[in-house]
Design an enzyme around this catalytic site. Sequence first.
Site, PDB file in Angstrom:
ATOM      1  N   ASN A  53       0.810  -1.213   0.000  1.00 56.44           N
ATOM      2  CA  ASN A  53       0.000   0.000   0.000  1.00 56.44           C
ATOM      3  C   ASN A  53       0.846   1.267   0.000  1.00 56.44           C
ATOM      4  OD1 ASN A  53       0.314   1.250   2.843  1.00 56.44           O
ATOM      5  ND2 ASN A  53       0.263  -0.948   3.136  1.00 56.44           N
ATOM      6  N   LYS A 180       0.827   1.435  16.660  1.00 59.26           N
ATOM      7  CA  LYS A 180       1.292   2.687  16.045  1.00 59.26           C
ATOM      8  C   LYS A 180       0.103   3.529  15.628  1.00 59.26           C
ATOM      9  CE  LYS A 180       3.225   2.974  11.784  1.00 59.26           C
ATOM     10  NZ  LYS A 180       4.246   2.583  10.806  1.00 59.26           N
ATOM     11  N   LYS A 182      -1.197   7.449  13.741  1.00 62.51           N
ATOM     12  CA  LYS A 182      -0.832   8.582  12.903  1.00 62.51           C
ATOM     13  C   LYS A 182      -0.940   9.873  13.690  1.00 62.51           C
ATOM     14  CE  LYS A 182      -0.383   6.015   9.229  1.00 62.51           C
ATOM     15  NZ  LYS A 182       0.966   5.771   8.664  1.00 62.51           N
ATOM     16  N   ASP A 212       3.484   8.208  13.845  1.00 59.46           N
ATOM     17  CA  ASP A 212       3.911   8.310  12.444  1.00 59.46           C
ATOM     18  C   ASP A 212       3.351   9.592  11.841  1.00 59.46           C
ATOM     19  OD1 ASP A 212       4.580   7.944   9.818  1.00 59.46           O
ATOM     20  OD2 ASP A 212       3.499   6.049   9.552  1.00 59.46           O
ATOM     21  N   GLU A 238       8.126   8.371  13.806  1.00 59.78           N
ATOM     22  CA  GLU A 238       8.309   7.933  12.409  1.00 59.78           C
ATOM     23  C   GLU A 238       8.060   9.030  11.388  1.00 59.78           C
ATOM     24  OE1 GLU A 238       6.506   4.144  11.573  1.00 59.78           O
ATOM     25  OE2 GLU A 238       6.019   4.693   9.510  1.00 59.78           O
ATOM     26  N   GLU A 264      10.394   4.227   4.482  1.00 60.67           N
ATOM     27  CA  GLU A 264       9.389   3.541   3.649  1.00 60.67           C
ATOM     28  C   GLU A 264       9.208   4.202   2.291  1.00 60.67           C
ATOM     29  OE1 GLU A 264       6.028   4.436   6.475  1.00 60.67           O
ATOM     30  OE2 GLU A 264       4.980   4.908   4.626  1.00 60.67           O
ATOM     31  N   ASP A 291      10.746  -0.831   2.258  1.00 62.60           N
ATOM     32  CA  ASP A 291       9.751  -1.868   1.947  1.00 62.60           C
ATOM     33  C   ASP A 291      10.191  -2.585   0.672  1.00 62.60           C
ATOM     34  OD1 ASP A 291       7.546  -3.304   1.024  1.00 62.60           O
ATOM     35  OD2 ASP A 291       6.088  -1.763   1.588  1.00 62.60           O
ATOM     36  N   HIS A 321       8.209  -1.569   6.181  1.00 62.79           N
ATOM     37  CA  HIS A 321       6.844  -1.072   5.962  1.00 62.79           C
ATOM     38  C   HIS A 321       6.064  -2.101   5.156  1.00 62.79           C
ATOM     39  CE1 HIS A 321       4.147   0.893   2.958  1.00 62.79           C
ATOM     40  NE2 HIS A 321       3.757   1.627   3.979  1.00 62.79           N
ATOM     41  N   GLU A 340       6.025  -4.677   9.982  1.00 59.72           N
ATOM     42  CA  GLU A 340       4.773  -3.962  10.252  1.00 59.72           C
ATOM     43  C   GLU A 340       3.595  -4.908  10.080  1.00 59.72           C
ATOM     44  OE1 GLU A 340       4.238  -0.488   7.744  1.00 59.72           O
ATOM     45  OE2 GLU A 340       2.917   0.429   9.239  1.00 59.72           O
TER      46      GLU A 340
HETATM   47 MG    MG Z   1       4.794   5.118   7.990  1.00 60.59          MG
END
Ligand code: MG
Length: 388
Positions: A53, A180, A182, A212, A238, A264, A291, A321, A340
């Site tokens: 993603n 985690k 945001k 993050d 992050e 990432e 990633d 990631h 993750e």
């Molecule tokens: Mg991130």
Amino acid sequence: MRITAITDIVVPIASAIANAYIDFSTMTASVVAIHTDVVRDGRPVVGFGFNSNGRYAPQGLLRERFIPRLKDAKAEDVVDDRGILDPFKCWAAMMKNEKPGGHGERSVAVGVLDMALWDAVAKAEGVPLWRLLANRYNNGQADKTAWVYAAGGYYYPQKDIEGLQDEMKYYLDLGYSTVKMKIGGVPLKDDLKRIEAALKVVGGKGENLCVDVNGRYDLDEALACGDAIAPYGLKWYEEPLDPLDYLLHAALATRYRGPLATGENLFSMQDARNLIRHGGLRADRDWLQFDPALSYGLVEYMRTLDMLRMHGWSPRRCVPHGGHQFALNIAVGLGLGGNESYPQVFAPFGGFADACKVVDSRVPMPDVPGIGFEAKNALYAVMKGMLG
Ligand code: MG
């Protein structure tokens, strides 16, 4: 072992979520199937791959350049001494006539095909990918389980603090101890309330919570947030800054003493090396999140791991990631720090084998040949449709 056909589809992975930078309402993924002439259990071996993603399906790149190059390569040029497909040689064939630098999103297209090649190779060998990687590249040493953390805590429309806490509780109930969330999408004072609410759920332990920013802050904002969250002792802070601005990271690292995490959105060994050379990160505490599915695949990821070793970094500082099974196999087989996990979003691509439950934030691996897609029903349902 010859490639007999390569097919690709585009599927939606839309989620009603947003981070500080983008919403995911129109997100897509490419899925590829590499068909081969090797027969196992009465059926031809087919390797599957997809992009994780955050980047959209690279169908144009796949169809115009990378699938034709892989299909058109001479069979003898892309196999190893035993006649098994060699992902390194396949990588060279795919990257023929590509100039260095300016990686863009071709790294995503190559990553999708690279994932499918490793899946096919492990299936041809009749072993899980993590076992193949440990045997070939890690003196036979595979970890028994991988450390995983639950990534979420997005800005859902109308989601209030109670909703955030419920989400975090749900992750703890699933067996995760580290979660985690945001931040960076609302004023800092509001994010601090959200962080304190989430901290309550994880028993007040900062080491069980990551935040993050998705690259949203400028240096002043990143410093202000860093000063504000430093007392919490969080697991990591992050992508506080633009992922390509290494000098800003170095500046932040002179003041923020806790662990930083980033990577990432760096899609090549060269970009990763620039981060290590110029980003001021600290090999004793910071985390690297490259990633492999977005950055030219495992072939390039191994170059990145070599580069890191040369600069004094352990693979244990890497936690990719993406929350996909490909990176999970790499984590276990090559001794990374973990992976993750997205328990709630990006279905069916996020998440691991159905029977492998998370306990104390660690997940075991299924013992099935390849990456293990066949052990994850909802995902395999999409792939099975490509078998024709
Ligand atoms: Mg991130």
